[in-house]
Each structure stands twice: as structure tokens, then as C-alpha cells.
Design a protein around this motif. Structure first.
Motif, PDB file in Angstrom:
ATOM      1  N   UNK A  95      52.839  81.946  64.722  1.00  0.00           N
ATOM      2  CA  UNK A  95      52.914  80.688  63.978  1.00  0.00           C
ATOM      3  C   UNK A  95      51.643  80.444  63.179  1.00  0.00           C
ATOM      4  N   UNK A  96      51.791  79.659  62.115  1.00  0.00           N
ATOM      5  CA  UNK A  96      50.645  79.308  61.283  1.00  0.00           C
ATOM      6  C   UNK A  96      49.945  78.037  61.748  1.00  0.00           C
ATOM      7  N   UNK A  97      50.632  77.215  62.554  1.00  0.00           N
ATOM      8  CA  UNK A  97      50.056  75.940  62.979  1.00  0.00           C
ATOM      9  C   UNK A  97      50.254  75.723  64.468  1.00  0.00           C
ATOM     10  N   UNK A  98      49.260  75.070  65.073  1.00  0.00           N
ATOM     11  CA  UNK A  98      49.327  74.665  66.476  1.00  0.00           C
ATOM     12  C   UNK A  98      49.447  73.147  66.502  1.00  0.00           C
ATOM     13  N   UNK A  99      50.524  72.632  67.096  1.00  0.00           N
ATOM     14  CA  UNK A  99      50.767  71.192  67.163  1.00  0.00           C
ATOM     15  C   UNK A  99      50.393  70.700  68.561  1.00  0.00           C
ATOM     16  N   UNK A 100      49.403  69.841  68.631  1.00  0.00           N
ATOM     17  CA  UNK A 100      48.887  69.350  69.913  1.00  0.00           C
ATOM     18  C   UNK A 100      49.416  67.938  70.156  1.00  0.00           C
ATOM     19  N   UNK A 101      50.094  67.746  71.278  1.00  0.00           N
ATOM     20  CA  UNK A 101      50.597  66.416  71.625  1.00  0.00           C
ATOM     21  C   UNK A 101      49.424  65.557  72.102  1.00  0.00           C
ATOM     22  N   UNK A 102      49.110  64.528  71.337  1.00  0.00           N
ATOM     23  CA  UNK A 102      47.885  63.775  71.550  1.00  0.00           C
ATOM     24  C   UNK A 102      47.868  62.876  72.763  1.00  0.00           C
ATOM     25  N   UNK A 103      49.011  62.632  73.403  1.00  0.00           N
ATOM     26  CA  UNK A 103      49.041  61.748  74.572  1.00  0.00           C
ATOM     27  C   UNK A 103      48.432  62.421  75.800  1.00  0.00           C
ATOM     28  N   UNK A 104      48.176  63.735  75.760  1.00  0.00           N
ATOM     29  CA  UNK A 104      47.627  64.432  76.921  1.00  0.00           C
ATOM     30  C   UNK A 104      46.207  63.963  77.210  1.00  0.00           C
ATOM     31  N   UNK A 119      58.101  64.604  66.382  1.00  0.00           N
ATOM     32  CA  UNK A 119      58.547  65.847  65.758  1.00  0.00           C
ATOM     33  C   UNK A 119      59.015  65.609  64.324  1.00  0.00           C
ATOM     34  N   UNK A 120      59.752  64.536  64.102  1.00  0.00           N
ATOM     35  CA  UNK A 120      60.194  64.206  62.740  1.00  0.00           C
ATOM     36  C   UNK A 120      59.009  63.894  61.836  1.00  0.00           C
ATOM     37  N   UNK A 121      57.976  63.257  62.378  1.00  0.00           N
ATOM     38  CA  UNK A 121      56.783  62.952  61.594  1.00  0.00           C
ATOM     39  C   UNK A 121      56.087  64.231  61.149  1.00  0.00           C
ATOM     40  N   UNK A 122      56.028  65.221  62.039  1.00  0.00           N
ATOM     41  CA  UNK A 122      55.438  66.512  61.681  1.00  0.00           C
ATOM     42  C   UNK A 122      56.266  67.181  60.583  1.00  0.00           C
ATOM     43  N   UNK A 123      57.572  67.152  60.737  1.00  0.00           N
ATOM     44  CA  UNK A 123      58.436  67.765  59.726  1.00  0.00           C
ATOM     45  C   UNK A 123      58.253  67.088  58.366  1.00  0.00           C
ATOM     46  N   UNK A 124      58.232  65.757  58.356  1.00  0.00           N
ATOM     47  CA  UNK A 124      58.069  65.023  57.105  1.00  0.00           C
ATOM     48  C   UNK A 124      56.715  65.310  56.464  1.00  0.00           C
ATOM     49  N   UNK A 125      55.671  65.465  57.285  1.00  0.00           N
ATOM     50  CA  UNK A 125      54.352  65.787  56.740  1.00  0.00           C
ATOM     51  C   UNK A 125      54.350  67.173  56.111  1.00  0.00           C
ATOM     52  N   UNK A 126      54.965  68.141  56.779  1.00  0.00           N
ATOM     53  CA  UNK A 126      55.037  69.501  56.239  1.00  0.00           C
ATOM     54  C   UNK A 126      55.789  69.525  54.918  1.00  0.00           C
ATOM     55  N   UNK A 127      56.864  68.763  54.844  1.00  0.00           N
ATOM     56  CA  UNK A 127      57.645  68.715  53.607  1.00  0.00           C
ATOM     57  C   UNK A 127      56.894  67.967  52.507  1.00  0.00           C
ATOM     58  N   UNK A 128      56.261  66.867  52.883  1.00  0.00           N
ATOM     59  CA  UNK A 128      55.573  66.030  51.877  1.00  0.00           C
ATOM     60  C   UNK A 128      54.376  66.753  51.275  1.00  0.00           C
ATOM     61  N   UNK A 165      63.160  70.255  63.770  1.00  0.00           N
ATOM     62  CA  UNK A 165      62.572  71.111  62.739  1.00  0.00           C
ATOM     63  C   UNK A 165      63.416  72.319  62.345  1.00  0.00           C
ATOM     64  N   UNK A 166      64.153  72.884  63.272  1.00  0.00           N
ATOM     65  CA  UNK A 166      64.907  74.096  62.946  1.00  0.00           C
ATOM     66  C   UNK A 166      66.157  73.738  62.150  1.00  0.00           C
ATOM     67  N   UNK A 167      66.647  74.641  61.293  1.00  0.00           N
ATOM     68  CA  UNK A 167      66.175  76.004  61.052  1.00  0.00           C
ATOM     69  C   UNK A 167      65.104  76.122  59.964  1.00  0.00           C
ATOM     70  N   UNK A 168      64.714  75.008  59.381  1.00  0.00           N
ATOM     71  CA  UNK A 168      63.719  75.071  58.300  1.00  0.00           C
ATOM     72  C   UNK A 168      62.371  75.596  58.802  1.00  0.00           C
TER      73      UNK A 168
END
Length: 222
Positions: A54-63, A137-146, A174-177
Motif C-alpha cells: 500500500x501507498x498509505x498507512x491509515x492510523x485510527x486516532x482513537x487508540x 472510512x468514508x472521510x478517508x475516501x472523500x479526502x483521497x478523491x478530493x 473504499x473498495x473496489x476503488x
């Protein structure tokens, strides 16, 4: 008289078989053996690790901070281009804190520990009562698209038994995009090999099992 006979016919006497004390003992031994065989496998099932290229690592910030910081080692050990922190608004101290959501707070934590500023971005999610992981997850997808990013695959970095549900919801969003993998870091609050021996481990596994079952079986989100 006929009416009384009719009422009496609503009931009838039957004999049933019940286990003897030896039968109950055997049944108990069988159930105990089944439990000892299944219980140790429950946590590994939910704390799944299945990374992809993968090109990006998504870290869940609530941890907690320690889990967030562990993402630095994961990032450095693979050719990621970007680290993305996610998270909803802070539930307490929102009006006093410098950082008002988990995404920004985690980003600041990582930068303070030496992570390069130009390789990290915070993608906060809006406040929702339910479906928080899916909304992130939708926020990440929208950011990648935007941003018209070239990123086409991500690995989610999360903790413990939450991994399988996060993976499922991110894939659904996010899948299949975009392709999605997952990495589960060990939790700090209980021993994964003896999760049933602590209240924190039992609460986490039961909560995540119910959440996963709800999404998987009833096809609902969180």
C-alpha cells in the motif's frame, strides 16, 4: 360436562428423558473441552493482520498514545508515501483542547515523536452517534478523491480485536476503488493470550464480536 372434558384435553401427560448425574458430568466435560479449544482462538480471529502492498498507512486516532506511536515503526519498515490519521471529535475537553478531534491529536503526537510533517495528514470525521468507523472510512475516501491522490491502496493500523470490524467497514466504504489491508497492534490494556482473564479483554472481545456479528449477519453498519 362436555365443556369440562374439552378443557381437560388441552393438557396431556408426557414422559421425558433427563441426564443422570453422570450424564451431566459428561456434558460438562464436553462443554469445558469445547470452550478450552475455542476461547483461545477468538481473539486472533478478531485481531486480524492482513497487510497489503500500500501507498498509505491509515492510523485510527482513537487508540492510546503507545499504539499510535507504534505506527512509526510500521511506516518506516515499508515504502509508504503517506500516513493518514483519522478520528471523530473529542468527547471531552473539546472547548479547551488545542486539538479538537482524534485525527489532529494523533497527528500532533506523531510529529512530536519525530514523524516528518510533510508525510502525514489528518482526516477528521464528523460527529455521528453511530457508524463512527464507517464514517471515518468514508472521510478517508472523500479526502483521497478530493485531493486526486495517486494512492490506490491503504493499510489500516488499529489495535487488538477491533481490527476485523475496521477492516470490514473500510473495505465496504473504499473498495473496489481502493484496496484495503489491515494491521492489528497488540493492545496495552490486557494480555492477548489470556484475554478472558481480565475485564478489559472480555469487554473488548464481546463488544467487537457483537459489532462484527451485527454488520456481518444483519448487513447493518455499526
Amino acid at each position: 360436562m362436555a365443556s369440562l372434558q374439552f378443557k381437560l384435553k388441552l393438557f396431556r401427560r408426557r414422559e421425558i428423558w433427563c441426564p443422570t448425574w453422570r450424564g451431566w458430568l459428561l456434558l460438562g466435560v464436553l462443554l469445558l473441552g469445547l470452550g478450552l479449544g475455542v476461547v483461545p482462538r477468538i481473539h486472533p480471529f478478531f485481531a486480524v493482520t492482513a497487510p497489503i502492498s500500500a501507498e498509505a498507512l491509515v492510523v485510527e486516532g482513537w487508540m492510546d498514545d503507545e499504539a499510535v506511536i507504534q505506527a512509526i515503526a510500521e511506516f518506516k519498515s515499508h515504502p509508504y508515501q503517506l500516513l493518514i490519521t483519522t478520528g471523530s471529535p473529542l468527547p471531552k475537553g473539546f472547548y479547551l483542547a488545542q486539538y479538537q478531534n482524534f485525527a489532529e491529536l494523533s497527528k500532533a503526537t506523531l510529529i512530536q515523536r519525530g514523524f516528518p510533517v510533510d508525510r502525514i495528514v489528518a482526516v477528521p470525521a464528523p460527529f455521528v452517534i453511530k457508524n463512527r468507523t464507517y464514517t471515518a472510512a468514508l472521510s478517508v475516501k472523500q479526502w483521497l478523491e478530493r485531493t486526486q491522490s495517486s494512492i490506490r491502496a491503504i493499510n489500516i493500523f488499529t489495535t487488538g480485536a477491533h481490527a476485523r470490524r475496521s477492516w470490514m467497514l473500510y473495505r465496504r466504504a473504499l473498495e473496489p476503488q481502493f484496496q484495503v489491508g489491515v494491521i492489528a497492534t497488540p493492545p496495552q490494556t490486557y494480555e492477548v493470550d489470556r484475554w478472558w482473564a481480565s475485564s478489559e479483554g472480555v469487554k473488548m472481545v464481546i463488544f467487537e464480536a457483537l459489532g462484527w456479528f451485527y454488520v456481518q449477519v444483519f448487513n447493518r453498519l455499526d
